[in-house]
Enzyme design. Structure first.
Site, PDB file in Angstrom:
ATOM      1  CE  LYS A 210      -4.687   3.948  -6.120  1.00  0.00           C
ATOM      2  NZ  LYS A 210      -3.928   5.204  -6.276  1.00  0.00           N
ATOM      3  N   GLY A 262       3.022   0.234  -0.049  1.00  0.00           N
ATOM      4  CA  GLY A 262       2.739   1.573   0.452  1.00  0.00           C
ATOM      5  C   GLY A 262       2.868   1.618   1.954  1.00  0.00           C
ATOM      6  CB  SER A 263       1.616   4.028   4.419  1.00  0.00           C
ATOM      7  OG  SER A 263       0.227   3.955   4.195  1.00  0.00           O
ATOM      8  CB  THR A 264       2.615   0.257   8.166  1.00  0.00           C
ATOM      9  OG1 THR A 264       3.900  -0.186   7.711  1.00  0.00           O
ATOM     10  CG2 THR A 264       2.102  -0.721   9.188  1.00  0.00           C
ATOM     11  N   GLY A 267      -1.884  -0.493   4.558  1.00  0.00           N
ATOM     12  CA  GLY A 267      -1.790  -1.961   4.561  1.00  0.00           C
ATOM     13  C   GLY A 267      -2.743  -2.572   5.572  1.00  0.00           C
ATOM     14  CD  GLU A 284       7.809  -3.446  -0.179  1.00  0.00           C
ATOM     15  OE1 GLU A 284       7.988  -2.781   0.870  1.00  0.00           O
ATOM     16  OE2 GLU A 284       8.107  -3.064  -1.318  1.00  0.00           O
ATOM     17  CB  CYS A 318       9.880   0.456   1.726  1.00  0.00           C
ATOM     18  SG  CYS A 318      10.302  -0.466   0.253  1.00  0.00           S
ATOM     19  CD  GLU A 415       8.505   3.843   5.930  1.00  0.00           C
ATOM     20  OE1 GLU A 415       7.263   3.838   5.976  1.00  0.00           O
ATOM     21  OE2 GLU A 415       9.158   3.129   5.156  1.00  0.00           O
TER      22      GLU A 415
HETATM   23  P1  NAI Z   1      -0.117   5.462   0.954  1.00  0.00           P
HETATM   24  O1  NAI Z   1       0.029   4.124   1.562  1.00  0.00           O
HETATM   25  O2  NAI Z   1      -1.291   6.298   1.306  1.00  0.00           O
HETATM   26  O3  NAI Z   1      -0.125   5.320  -0.645  1.00  0.00           O
HETATM   27  C1  NAI Z   1       0.285   4.179  -1.371  1.00  0.00           C
HETATM   28  C2  NAI Z   1      -0.785   3.814  -2.395  1.00  0.00           C
HETATM   29  O4  NAI Z   1      -1.970   3.396  -1.716  1.00  0.00           O
HETATM   30  C3  NAI Z   1      -1.204   4.957  -3.310  1.00  0.00           C
HETATM   31  O5  NAI Z   1      -1.434   4.430  -4.611  1.00  0.00           O
HETATM   32  C4  NAI Z   1      -2.519   5.403  -2.689  1.00  0.00           C
HETATM   33  O6  NAI Z   1      -3.397   6.021  -3.612  1.00  0.00           O
HETATM   34  C5  NAI Z   1      -3.107   4.089  -2.214  1.00  0.00           C
HETATM   35  N1  NAI Z   1      -4.099   4.182  -1.154  1.00  0.00           N
HETATM   36  C6  NAI Z   1      -4.240   5.162  -0.209  1.00  0.00           C
HETATM   37  N2  NAI Z   1      -5.267   4.867   0.610  1.00  0.00           N
HETATM   38  C7  NAI Z   1      -5.785   3.688   0.184  1.00  0.00           C
HETATM   39  C8  NAI Z   1      -6.857   2.855   0.642  1.00  0.00           C
HETATM   40  N3  NAI Z   1      -7.586   3.171   1.708  1.00  0.00           N
HETATM   41  N4  NAI Z   1      -7.099   1.698  -0.014  1.00  0.00           N
HETATM   42  C9  NAI Z   1      -6.346   1.339  -1.070  1.00  0.00           C
HETATM   43  N5  NAI Z   1      -5.348   2.089  -1.550  1.00  0.00           N
HETATM   44  C10 NAI Z   1      -5.041   3.246  -0.927  1.00  0.00           C
HETATM   45  O7  NAI Z   1       1.219   6.254   1.235  1.00  0.00           O
HETATM   46  P2  NAI Z   1       1.436   7.854   1.299  1.00  0.00           P
HETATM   47  O8  NAI Z   1       0.352   8.510   2.059  1.00  0.00           O
HETATM   48  O9  NAI Z   1       1.684   8.324  -0.076  1.00  0.00           O
HETATM   49  O10 NAI Z   1       2.772   7.939   2.144  1.00  0.00           O
HETATM   50  C11 NAI Z   1       2.729   7.934   3.564  1.00  0.00           C
HETATM   51  C12 NAI Z   1       3.892   7.193   4.153  1.00  0.00           C
HETATM   52  O11 NAI Z   1       3.841   5.834   3.758  1.00  0.00           O
HETATM   53  C13 NAI Z   1       5.249   7.660   3.695  1.00  0.00           C
HETATM   54  O12 NAI Z   1       5.688   8.749   4.436  1.00  0.00           O
HETATM   55  C14 NAI Z   1       6.075   6.440   3.912  1.00  0.00           C
HETATM   56  O13 NAI Z   1       6.486   6.383   5.253  1.00  0.00           O
HETATM   57  C15 NAI Z   1       5.134   5.295   3.632  1.00  0.00           C
HETATM   58  N6  NAI Z   1       5.291   4.748   2.272  1.00  0.00           N
HETATM   59  C16 NAI Z   1       5.925   3.540   2.116  1.00  0.00           C
HETATM   60  C17 NAI Z   1       6.144   3.037   0.857  1.00  0.00           C
HETATM   61  C18 NAI Z   1       6.853   1.762   0.642  1.00  0.00           C
HETATM   62  O14 NAI Z   1       7.509   1.602  -0.370  1.00  0.00           O
HETATM   63  N7  NAI Z   1       6.733   0.790   1.529  1.00  0.00           N
HETATM   64  C19 NAI Z   1       5.744   3.769  -0.347  1.00  0.00           C
HETATM   65  C20 NAI Z   1       5.021   4.991  -0.082  1.00  0.00           C
HETATM   66  C21 NAI Z   1       4.841   5.449   1.184  1.00  0.00           C
END
Ligand code: NAI
Ligand code: MG
Length: 507
Positions: A210, A262-264, A267, A284, A318, A415
């Site tokens: 996804k 994605g976000s902690t 996670g 991650e 990240c 972060e």
């Molecule tokens: P997010 O963690 O919500 O999104 C990442 C992915 O997870 C997207 O594909 C999203 O659709 C999916 N997702 C969202 N909720 C989910 C759930 N309950 N179950 C399964 N999948 C889900 O990150 P977001 O809101 O875009 O960004 C927020 C913060 O997260 C950023 O400001 C940053 O600090 C951090 N982040 C860290 C990343 C990394 O590379 N470690 C990448 C993106 C964001």
């Protein structure tokens, strides 16, 4: 390129004479004629369906959502919003392909498909780079020179392992896990898809991936490549949707492994959701990397590395070096050089080959960054931002630097995920190790020093998954990547990345 007349030095000026925000004068001593990449080399369809079982299928949800160019706020396309019935269909296609085709295929044959995908990414590199930049806002220089080639390299690297697993795991039999559900973020959309898909299929698993909601287009282009490559239907399924789609994938009983970046916060939700199930996971998550400069470091190189470490990809990384620790005796010099370099960075049109800092990925991410800029000022830190002009439309943030930061400040702990650097100082090795490790995260770090022994001392005692020495943000498919503590667990890349997709049995 034309060199202009005026040589300007950065000239700090307090706004309103009282606030703790200082705008640096934009250094115009070098100016470049615009060098925009052409949009015409990329084709984006007005609408994309879901790539399930080797076909483009209309979503059962009947819903679509739009994806924008964050640099212009223009709509680029609309993509399917997969509901739980769509997720179910994709997981069943992956299961069928796993049971009946992929797991039975001779590894050498699997490798051929993966090599073919790698070559096709290279052949279509320009188009992929343009679409990455349009959809996500990162400078074309980065998508062209980093994201796309590194994505191709991951496919090449894991294609090479596909028929050599008995050498990767001597005296063990590597058995695939089954169906992998993979959820990726918006900061490296194509590269994250490659990181996840390549090791999974090289080890005989099948995949439902996804994309992130704001950057679906390069993964959909990858789906077109996969379709053309002739990969058996269902081995890789690519679906689009937001958090609910991700949650449906995580909770689907037919999924054997979740790989998430994605976000902690998300996670943690995923960990709770799969607790007590058979599902394996690699997560991650976020980071707050410490970049440490000792007084014996080559300072100009270090400054360039710090600039790259935090402003690369708008700080949407990240492992961004968002906390800088400078040894006290050189702090003044380093901060002055950082400000000078910062005020010459070009923020603007991501399609221009001269641009250093592109657009912030979305309005909501820009709001998050702005919230932290306010928090930093309220915490009493001194904020310096570049005086560079910003385009009228789109989401932008000037490169920003905070001094007078305390270890306990939120801007030193949380972060921010934007082009914002917090600068702190230290005197001794022990002090900086304690400060660097004093973080809920532990993804990456950097050490700048002339002495090899110091590098080994630091890397041994620091709790970070990746530590760069006298460089920063360097990636290679053969080296593992992943975190400690709230930065997640499991490794991607290298042999470790293969191990995350198999169980090892005795032979
Ligand atoms: P997010 O963690 O919500 O999104 C990442 C992915 O997870 C997207 O594909 C999203 O659709 C999916 N997702 C969202 N909720 C989910 C759930 N309950 N179950 C399964 N999948 C889900 O990150 P977001 O809101 O875009 O960004 C927020 C913060 O997260 C950023 O400001 C940053 O600090 C951090 N982040 C860290 C990343 C990394 O590379 N470690 C990448 C993106 C964001
Ligand atoms: Mg977009």
């Amino acid at each position: 390129m034309s060199v202009t007349k005026k040589k300007s030095r950065t000239n700090p000026k307090r706004e309103n004479g009282k606030s703790n925000t200082i705008k640096l004068k934009f250094d115009t001593s070098w100016s470049y004629a615009p060098a925009p990449e052409s949009k015409s080399a990329a084709s984006i369809k007005p609408q994309y369906d879901l790539f399930i079982n080797g076909e483009w299928q209309k979503p059962l949800s009947k819903k679509y959502f739009e994806t924008f160019n964050p640099a212009t706020e223009e709509k680029l396309s609309e993509v399917a919003d997969a509901g739980s019935a769509d997720v179910d269909k994709a997981v069943k296609a992956a299961r069928n392909a796993y049971d009946n085709v992929w797991k039975k295929m001779v590894p050498k044959e699997r490798a051929k498909y993966i090599f073919r995908i790698a070559r096709m990414i290279q052949e279509r590199a320009r188009e992929l780079a343009i679409i990455e930049t349009l959809d996500g806002g990162k400078p074309i220089r980065e998508s062209r020179d980093f994201d796309v080639p590194t994505a191709a390299n991951h496919f090449f690297y894991y294609a090479g392992w596909a028929d050599k697993l008995e050498y990767a795991f001597p005296n063990r039999k590597a058995v695939p896990l089954g169906v992998a559900g993979q959820i990726i973020p918006w900061n490296f959309p194509l590269l994250m898809a490659a990181w996840k898909i390549a090791p999974a299929i090289a080890t005989g698993n099948t995949v439902v991936l996804k994309t992130a909601e704001s950057t679906p287009l390069t993964a959909l282009k990858l789906a077109e490549i996969i379709e053309e490559s002739g990969l058996p239907p269902g081995v890789v399924n690519i679906i689009t949707g937001a958090g609910e789609t991700g949650a449906a994938l995580v909770n689907h009983p037919g999924v054997d492994k979740i790989a998430f970046t994605g976000s902690t916060d998300v996670g943690k939700i995923i960990q709770r959701a799969i607790a007590g199930t058979h599902k394996k996971a690699t997560l991650e998550l976020g980071g707050k990397a410490a970049n440490i400069i000792f007084d014996d470091a080559p300072i100009d190189q270090a400054v360039e590395g710090v600039i790259n470490g935090i402003y690369f990809n708008q700080g949407h990384v990240c492992c961004a070096g968002s906390r800088l620790y400078v040894q006290e005796s050189i702090a003044k010099e380093v901060i002055r050089k950082l400000k000078d370099r910062m005020s010459s960075l070009i923020v603007g049109d991501p399609m221009d080959k001269n641009t250093d800092i592109g657009a912030i990925n979305s309005r909501s991410q820009l709001e998050t960054i702005q919230k932290y800029l306010k928090i930093g000022r309220e915490e009493g830190a001194e904020m310096y931002e570049s005086g560079c002009p910003l385009p009228g439309k789109g989401y932008w943030c000037r490169p920003t630097l905070f001094t007078n930061v305390a270890q306990s400040n939120r801007i030193a702990q949380e972060e921010i995920f934007g082009p914002v650097l917090s600068v702190l100082t230290f005197r001794t090795d022990d002090e900086v190790i304690e400060k660097a490790n004093n973080s809920p995260y532990g993804l990456s770090a950097g050490v700048w020093t002339d002495k090899g022994s110091k590098i080994f001392n630091m890397t041994r005692r620091m709790r970070a998954g990746v530590i760069w020495a006298n460089t920063f943000n360097k990636f290679d498919p053969s080296s593992p990547f992943g975190g400690y503590k709230e930065s997640g667990f499991g490794r991607e890349g290298g042999l470790h990345g293969l191990a995350a997709y198999v169980t090892l049995e005795n032979v």
